[in-house]
Design an enzyme around this catalytic site. Structure first.
Site, short mmCIF file in Angstrom:
data_model
loop_
_atom_site.label_atom_id
_atom_site.label_comp_id
_atom_site.label_asym_id
_atom_site.label_seq_id
_atom_site.Cartn_x
_atom_site.Cartn_y
_atom_site.Cartn_z
N PRO A 194 6.59 -0.49 2.68
CA PRO A 194 5.83 -0.60 1.47
C PRO A 194 5.76 0.72 0.71
O PRO A 194 5.33 1.73 1.25
CB PRO A 194 4.44 -1.01 1.95
CG PRO A 194 4.49 -0.96 3.44
CD PRO A 194 5.73 -0.30 3.84
N GLU A 195 6.15 0.65 -0.55
CA GLU A 195 5.97 1.79 -1.45
C GLU A 195 4.95 1.35 -2.49
O GLU A 195 4.35 0.29 -2.35
CB GLU A 195 7.31 2.16 -2.09
CG GLU A 195 8.41 2.39 -1.05
CD GLU A 195 9.76 2.74 -1.65
OE1 GLU A 195 9.77 3.36 -2.72
OE2 GLU A 195 10.78 2.38 -1.06
#
Length: 291
Positions: free
Chosen positions: A2-3
């Site tokens: 996840p960014e």
DNA sequence: CGTTACACCTGAGGGC
DNA sequence: TGCCCTCAGGTGTAAC
């Protein structure tokens, strides 16, 4: 995984399913470095609380409680945050897989990777934090206290300007991509969106930061923002592990231009996309479009 | 201080 | 089938 985009999609979709509900029970796995706050005190301080706000800073989520405490969450590489009706709380599924398919969430059974599960007084769906590699983090911040991790973050990537990047870049000899990944400079950009943003800006990831012009810094920041905003629109990138809080996949992996496309043609010029390692991270770019 | 190497952990996929 | 290798959306720390 996840960014910023995945964390932001998680925030937007989780908020309506979480805010205003009273926590009635907290289930966790055994103590590990995943828990910056030990499970026992986590349970003590969460039980009976209501989450009144859900915010994001870089790749962190902050769940603000009516007690004044803040629950700090980071998804690491394989974190999955979603809601589900958990069946048979004591029956642990034997399946150990990193990715949980959306259809498995419908009939979710807590397994050994389910590190945090919040149950609510309304008896409706649980909020579940599952993380195979345990690079994710949970910390309960007592009211008014700060966290060194948050304090070190630079300006959020969606608010950053080219000038923010240029100010840091002009003093550094590291590759420009390494700066983009430095959360102390700009918070939220990770490996996918650094590669995609640099492609859109037509700047080679390996270029020394102090040789990137102010104009190019403008282009890079604007490109990263464009790519991330588009990713948020499509629900984020679901490449291996990421799922939406609602159990759906994101759509941005289908719009990638360079990330994990080694050897495939550049969508602009047709040249083969190159992969090389930069700062111990896999890096992808078009050798013709990016200079 | 800036930069780099490595460690943390688990699972998937490829080659033999 | 099994073994051994490499790879993976991140980040904190130690060592140069």
């Amino acid at each position: 995984m996840p960014e910023l985009p995945e964390v932001e999609v998680t925030r937007r979709e989780l908020a309506p399913r979480l805010l205003g509900r009273r926590i009635s029970a907290v289930h966790t796995t055994a103590p590990s470095y995943f828990f910056l706050t030990p499970p026992a005190s986590l349970k003590r301080r969460l039980k009976g609380c209501v989450v009144v706000d859900l915010r994001r800073r870089g790749k962190y989520l902050l769940a603000c409680l009516d007690s004044g405490d803040v629950l700090l969450l980071h998804l690491g590489m394989t974190g999955q945050l979603f809601t589900a009706k958990a069946r048979s709380p004591r029956l642990l599924s034997a399946t150990a897989r990193s990715s949980l398919a959306p259809e498995q969430i419908a009939g979710f059974k807590p397994d050994r990777h389910t590190h945090l599960r919040l149950c609510f007084a309304d008896g409706d769906e649980d909020v579940i934090f599952r993380d195979v590699r345990k690079f994710g983090k949970v910390r309960l911040l007592p009211s008014g206290q700060s966290d060194p991790r948050l304090d070190k973050l630079g300006v959020d990537a969606l608010e950053a300007t080219g000038a923010d990047l240029f100010a840091a870049a002009s003093k550094r000899r590291a590759p420009i991509k390494t700066l983009l990944l430095d959360q102390g400079v700009i918070a939220g950009i990770g490996n996918i969106y650094a590669d995609e943003g640099l492609f859109l800006a037509r700047v080679r990831p390996s270029r020394r930061a102090d040789r990137v012009s102010a104009d190019e810094c403008d282009r890079i920041v604007q490109s990263c923002q464009a790519v991330m905003l588009r990713s948020i629109e499509t629900g984020g990138s679901s490449i291996a592990d990421y799922v939406r809080p609602t159990g759906g996949d994101g759509g941005y992996q289908d719009e990638r231009k360079v990330y994990a496309r080694e050897g495939l043609p550049c969508p602009i010029c047709g040249a083969r996309i190159v992969r090389r390692v930069l700062g111990q991270r896999s890096t992808h770019y078009c050798p013709r479009c990016q200079r």
